[in-house]
Design a protein around this motif. Structure first.
Motif, PDB file in Angstrom:
ATOM      1  N   ASP A 184      74.326  12.229  32.194  1.00 21.52           N
ATOM      2  CA  ASP A 184      73.857  13.603  32.378  1.00 21.52           C
ATOM      3  C   ASP A 184      72.806  13.960  31.332  1.00 21.52           C
ATOM      4  N   ILE A 185      72.022  14.984  31.649  1.00 21.13           N
ATOM      5  CA  ILE A 185      71.064  15.520  30.685  1.00 21.13           C
ATOM      6  C   ILE A 185      71.836  16.304  29.628  1.00 21.13           C
ATOM      7  N   ALA A 186      71.601  15.973  28.369  1.00 20.99           N
ATOM      8  CA  ALA A 186      72.235  16.675  27.254  1.00 20.99           C
ATOM      9  C   ALA A 186      71.243  17.687  26.687  1.00 20.99           C
ATOM     10  N   LEU A 187      71.705  18.938  26.591  1.00 17.46           N
ATOM     11  CA  LEU A 187      70.846  20.037  26.158  1.00 17.46           C
ATOM     12  C   LEU A 187      71.546  20.857  25.083  1.00 17.46           C
ATOM     13  N   SER A 188      70.739  21.501  24.239  1.00 19.45           N
ATOM     14  CA  SER A 188      71.289  22.551  23.396  1.00 19.45           C
ATOM     15  C   SER A 188      71.757  23.692  24.300  1.00 19.45           C
ATOM     16  N   VAL A 189      72.841  24.340  23.919  1.00 15.63           N
ATOM     17  CA  VAL A 189      73.349  25.459  24.746  1.00 15.63           C
ATOM     18  C   VAL A 189      72.330  26.578  24.847  1.00 15.63           C
ATOM     19  N   HIS A 191      69.046  26.009  25.102  1.00 14.74           N
ATOM     20  CA  HIS A 191      67.825  25.465  25.713  1.00 14.74           C
ATOM     21  C   HIS A 191      67.505  26.201  27.011  1.00 14.74           C
ATOM     22  N   PRO A 192      66.222  26.428  27.322  1.00 11.04           N
ATOM     23  CA  PRO A 192      65.875  27.120  28.577  1.00 11.04           C
ATOM     24  C   PRO A 192      66.440  26.460  29.830  1.00 11.04           C
ATOM     25  N   LEU A 193      66.559  25.125  29.840  1.00 16.90           N
ATOM     26  CA  LEU A 193      67.081  24.430  31.011  1.00 16.90           C
ATOM     27  C   LEU A 193      68.595  24.575  31.171  1.00 16.90           C
ATOM     28  N   ALA A 194      69.285  25.023  30.137  1.00 17.97           N
ATOM     29  CA  ALA A 194      70.742  25.149  30.207  1.00 17.97           C
ATOM     30  C   ALA A 194      71.174  26.192  31.226  1.00 17.97           C
ATOM     31  N   ALA A 195      70.274  27.070  31.637  1.00 19.33           N
ATOM     32  CA  ALA A 195      70.606  28.098  32.637  1.00 19.33           C
ATOM     33  C   ALA A 195      70.724  27.506  34.035  1.00 19.33           C
ATOM     34  N   LYS A 196      70.200  26.299  34.254  1.00 17.41           N
ATOM     35  CA  LYS A 196      70.240  25.673  35.579  1.00 17.41           C
ATOM     36  C   LYS A 196      71.519  24.851  35.749  1.00 17.41           C
ATOM     37  N   ALA A 197      72.039  24.829  36.981  1.00 20.47           N
ATOM     38  CA  ALA A 197      73.256  24.072  37.266  1.00 20.47           C
ATOM     39  C   ALA A 197      72.984  22.574  37.341  1.00 20.47           C
ATOM     40  N   GLU A 198      71.795  22.196  37.790  1.00 19.90           N
ATOM     41  CA  GLU A 198      71.400  20.797  37.845  1.00 19.90           C
ATOM     42  C   GLU A 198      69.901  20.704  37.592  1.00 19.90           C
ATOM     43  N   PRO A 201      63.935  15.340  37.720  1.00 24.50           N
ATOM     44  CA  PRO A 201      63.011  14.686  36.793  1.00 24.50           C
ATOM     45  C   PRO A 201      61.824  15.566  36.416  1.00 24.50           C
ATOM     46  N   GLU A 202      61.335  16.345  37.371  1.00 25.39           N
ATOM     47  CA  GLU A 202      60.208  17.234  37.084  1.00 25.39           C
ATOM     48  C   GLU A 202      60.594  18.322  36.075  1.00 25.39           C
ATOM     49  N   ASP A 203      61.871  18.747  36.106  1.00 21.42           N
ATOM     50  CA  ASP A 203      62.334  19.756  35.147  1.00 21.42           C
ATOM     51  C   ASP A 203      62.317  19.236  33.716  1.00 21.42           C
ATOM     52  N   VAL A 204      62.675  17.982  33.533  1.00 22.23           N
ATOM     53  CA  VAL A 204      62.957  17.483  32.187  1.00 22.23           C
ATOM     54  C   VAL A 204      61.849  16.642  31.581  1.00 22.23           C
ATOM     55  N   LEU A 276      71.643  15.188  36.600  1.00 22.44           N
ATOM     56  CA  LEU A 276      70.250  14.905  36.944  1.00 22.44           C
ATOM     57  C   LEU A 276      70.191  14.447  38.392  1.00 22.44           C
ATOM     58  N   THR A 277      69.358  15.090  39.196  1.00 20.65           N
ATOM     59  CA  THR A 277      69.247  14.766  40.610  1.00 20.65           C
ATOM     60  C   THR A 277      67.979  13.946  40.871  1.00 20.65           C
ATOM     61  N   GLY A 278      67.914  13.340  42.030  1.00 16.74           N
ATOM     62  CA  GLY A 278      66.700  12.664  42.461  1.00 16.74           C
ATOM     63  C   GLY A 278      66.595  11.209  42.089  1.00 16.74           C
ATOM     64  N   ILE A 279      67.391  10.728  41.141  1.00 20.04           N
ATOM     65  CA  ILE A 279      67.415   9.311  40.782  1.00 20.04           C
ATOM     66  C   ILE A 279      68.860   8.899  40.526  1.00 20.04           C
ATOM     67  N   SER A 280      69.108   7.598  40.571  1.00 13.90           N
ATOM     68  CA  SER A 280      70.442   7.090  40.285  1.00 13.90           C
ATOM     69  C   SER A 280      70.661   7.058  38.776  1.00 13.90           C
ATOM     70  N   THR A 281      71.700   7.761  38.330  1.00 14.94           N
ATOM     71  CA  THR A 281      72.003   7.784  36.889  1.00 14.94           C
ATOM     72  C   THR A 281      73.376   7.191  36.589  1.00 14.94           C
ATOM     73  N   ARG A 282      74.011   6.588  37.577  1.00 14.01           N
ATOM     74  CA  ARG A 282      75.374   6.107  37.377  1.00 14.01           C
ATOM     75  C   ARG A 282      75.399   4.706  36.765  1.00 14.01           C
ATOM     76  N   ARG A 283      76.331   4.515  35.885  1.00  9.46           N
ATOM     77  CA  ARG A 283      76.563   3.195  35.327  1.00  9.46           C
ATOM     78  C   ARG A 283      78.004   2.782  35.615  1.00  9.46           C
ATOM     79  N   ARG A 284      78.202   1.503  35.717  1.00  3.38           N
ATOM     80  CA  ARG A 284      79.542   0.952  35.951  1.00  3.38           C
ATOM     81  C   ARG A 284      80.124   0.494  34.616  1.00  3.38           C
ATOM     82  N   ILE A 285      81.328   0.964  34.335  1.00  3.11           N
ATOM     83  CA  ILE A 285      82.045   0.508  33.150  1.00  3.11           C
ATOM     84  C   ILE A 285      83.119  -0.459  33.633  1.00  3.11           C
ATOM     85  N   ASP A 286      83.049  -1.676  33.155  1.00  4.17           N
ATOM     86  CA  ASP A 286      83.934  -2.748  33.615  1.00  4.17           C
ATOM     87  C   ASP A 286      84.562  -3.465  32.434  1.00  4.17           C
TER      88      ASP A 286
END
Length: 315
Positions: A184-189, A191-198, A201-204, A276-286
């Motif tokens: 996930d995108i990590a933000l200061s509480v 931060h202007p982007l913290a007001a958005k639910a998701e 890439p263009e946002d960040v 973060l939407t629009g791209i795959s951000t998932r990782r597999r922990i094995d």
């Protein structure tokens, strides 16, 4: 010399005929004769002689049969020892984990094994097969392609890879899935982007970043962010430790990427996460493990405990 050849020679000395040996070992008489002939070719002194219609041992044959009995006994002892080792619940198990996994999973794992140990003691585990393994924990934060090699040094290896990356080499190791974790995108509480639910890439993409070094999951995602947004990403800091990343993000000067579940010990009240939407951000922990280690009860108990710890964290 093969063990089964020595066993046949020994049984011939005890039973006195090829037919009796064949019946005892559930093989054909011709198979017995063939194996004893193969054994004979490896020594210069005759091992058998004809006694009427029977094949019996010579003096040299009896000496080799006696020595073979010692070998068979030693092998039986060795098999019993390895069997005990494999079934031992209280054995020592070495575990390596990349930093965020170690921060999130190691302490709960130790607590769970301690509870298992106490439960076994309360139920007289010493006599009922109870107890729990002792773990030896290490942190190994390596590039993704280097995780499989760690199985040469550790019984269990906590590893991660992005969905789009090459699969683990399962011809050499076994893979036990633990989680499918978004970054996930990590933000200061504040931060202007913290007001958005998701966030997209263009946002960040226009903001300064703290990211991992190349070859690690956050750096891979950040490369994709730049590609989708069609502009370069401004990476100010290259840091792998998530506690340090979270501390820098909390200042409001940079944004970052943190895993949704395993970064929880590194977070502080000044940091919030957004998907973060629009791209795959998932990782597999094995868990990566060599096949022979899965035969050990202690290793399997630790693997199952790690699965439970991760399940509790995800849910």
């Amino acid at each position: 010399m093969e063990l089964h050849q020595l066993q046949m020679l020994r049984e011939l000395g005890e039973l006195g005929s090829v037919k009796a040996v064949a019946e005892t070992l559930s093989v054909t008489p011709s198979a017995v004769s063939q194996q004893i002939s193969l054994l004979q070719r490896q020594v210069d002194t005759p091992l058998t002689r004809k006694d009427g219609r029977n094949l019996v041992l010579t003096e040299a044959g009896r000496v080799l049969a006696d020595a073979g009995a010692d070998v068979i006994n030693a092998m039986a002892t060795a098999k019993a020892a390895i069997g005990t080792y494999q079934q031992e619940r209280n054995g020592s198990v070495s575990v390596s984990g990349f930093h965020s996994a170690g921060q999130a999973l190691f302490a709960p794992l130790v607590r769970q094994l301690a509870a298992m140990r106490e439960s076994g003691a309360a139920g007289d585990g010493a006599s009922s097969g109870g107890g729990a393994p002792a773990v030896r924990l290490s942190d190994e934060d390596v590039a993704q392609h280097d995780f499989p090699a760690l199985t040469a040094r550790y019984d269990l290896v906590l590893a991660h890879r992005m969905d789009h990356s090459p699969a683990w080499p399962d011809s050499k190791i076994r893979v036990i899935p633990l989680a499918h974790e978004p970054l996930d995108i990590a933000l200061s509480v504040d931060h202007p982007l913290a007001a958005k639910a998701e966030l997209s890439p263009e946002d960040v993409v226009a903001y300064p970043w703290v990211a991992s070094r190349s070859g690690y999951s956050p750096a891979d995602v950040l490369t994709a962010v730049g590609a989708v947004a069609s502009r370069p990403v401004n990476v100010v800091h290259r840091i792998n430790d998530y506690s340090t990343v979270a501390a820098l993000v909390s200042t409001g000067d940079v944004i970052g990427l943190l895993p949704r579940y395993t970064s929880s010990p590194a977070l502080n009240p000044g940091v919030t996460l957004r998907p973060l939407t629009g791209i795959s951000t998932r990782r597999r922990i094995d868990l990566l493990v060599r096949p022979e280690n899965l035969k050990r009860s202690s290793v399997m108990l630790v693997a199952e405990a790690l699965q439970q710890v991760m399940a509790d964290m995800v849910h």
